[in-house]
Design an enzyme around this catalytic site. Structure first.
Site, PDB file in Angstrom:
ATOM      1  N   HIS A 124      45.419  51.790  44.611  1.00 31.64           N
ATOM      2  CA  HIS A 124      44.519  50.857  45.294  1.00 31.64           C
ATOM      3  C   HIS A 124      45.154  50.460  46.615  1.00 31.64           C
ATOM      4  O   HIS A 124      46.338  50.114  46.653  1.00 31.64           O
ATOM      5  CB  HIS A 124      44.245  49.616  44.445  1.00 31.64           C
ATOM      6  CG  HIS A 124      43.568  49.953  43.166  1.00 31.64           C
ATOM      7  ND1 HIS A 124      42.229  50.271  43.107  1.00 31.64           N
ATOM      8  CD2 HIS A 124      44.054  50.070  41.911  1.00 31.64           C
ATOM      9  CE1 HIS A 124      41.914  50.564  41.863  1.00 31.64           C
ATOM     10  NE2 HIS A 124      43.008  50.461  41.119  1.00 31.64           N
ATOM     11  N   TYR A 150      41.423  46.966  54.486  1.00 29.32           N
ATOM     12  CA  TYR A 150      41.648  48.397  54.248  1.00 29.32           C
ATOM     13  C   TYR A 150      42.247  49.154  55.428  1.00 29.32           C
ATOM     14  O   TYR A 150      42.509  50.346  55.316  1.00 29.32           O
ATOM     15  CB  TYR A 150      40.336  49.063  53.828  1.00 29.32           C
ATOM     16  CG  TYR A 150      39.773  48.496  52.550  1.00 29.32           C
ATOM     17  CD1 TYR A 150      40.352  48.796  51.326  1.00 29.32           C
ATOM     18  CD2 TYR A 150      38.684  47.631  52.569  1.00 29.32           C
ATOM     19  CE1 TYR A 150      39.854  48.271  50.153  1.00 29.32           C
ATOM     20  CE2 TYR A 150      38.177  47.105  51.395  1.00 29.32           C
ATOM     21  CZ  TYR A 150      38.762  47.419  50.197  1.00 29.32           C
ATOM     22  OH  TYR A 150      38.276  46.891  49.039  1.00 29.32           O
TER      23      TYR A 150
END
Length: 140
Positions: free
Chosen positions: A98, A23
């Protein structure tokens, strides 16, 4: 001026700390400031919750008055029929985002209950996916 909500779900409050290899190292609060600088002509709003009901309430709150919703529902993407129903219940269009490529990850992440309720999906481009979603709403 267009009004767009960025709606992040569970665990996305830990961006910059959580699994940086997946991430990244930047918090969403810092990235949100960058987005506001890139889009001074867009009224950007941001809401994050780890609670499904709070996300649904926010969709209901803005879903008839905003120009767009950018939603990263985190793990609820793969489990929440209720969030999908909330998106179907409002007139504001949504784009699903996402940070990671959910199709290159565990098989349970390959299905999204939200995709059919959204104009499109952006996955795997890191935080840049949010910027691309804002650009989409600028031209529609």
């Amino acid at each position: 001026m267009k009004k767009i909500l960025i709606l992040n779900g569970p665990n996305l409050n830990l961006l910059g700390k959580r699994e940086p290899g997946v991430y990244g190292n930047q918090s969403f609060d810092d990235y949100f400031e960058t987005l506001k600088g890139i889009f001074p002509d867009v009224e950007l709003h941001y809401f994050q919750s780890n609670h499904e009901g709070a996300l649904i309430d926010k969709i209901h709150e803005v879903g008839f008055s905003f120009d767009g919703i950018i939603i990263n529902a985190g793990g609820y993407t793969h489990t929440s029929i209720a969030l999908a129903d909330a998106l179907s219940s409002v007139t504001t269009p949504a784009v699903e985002v996402h940070i990671s490529n959910i199709h290159a990850r565990e098989s349970f992440r390959h299905h999204s209950y939200l995709t059919a309720r959204c104009k499109g999906i952006i996955a795997g481009l890191g935080l840049k996916g949010y910027e691309l979603a804002v650009r989409y709403f600028q031209i529609t």
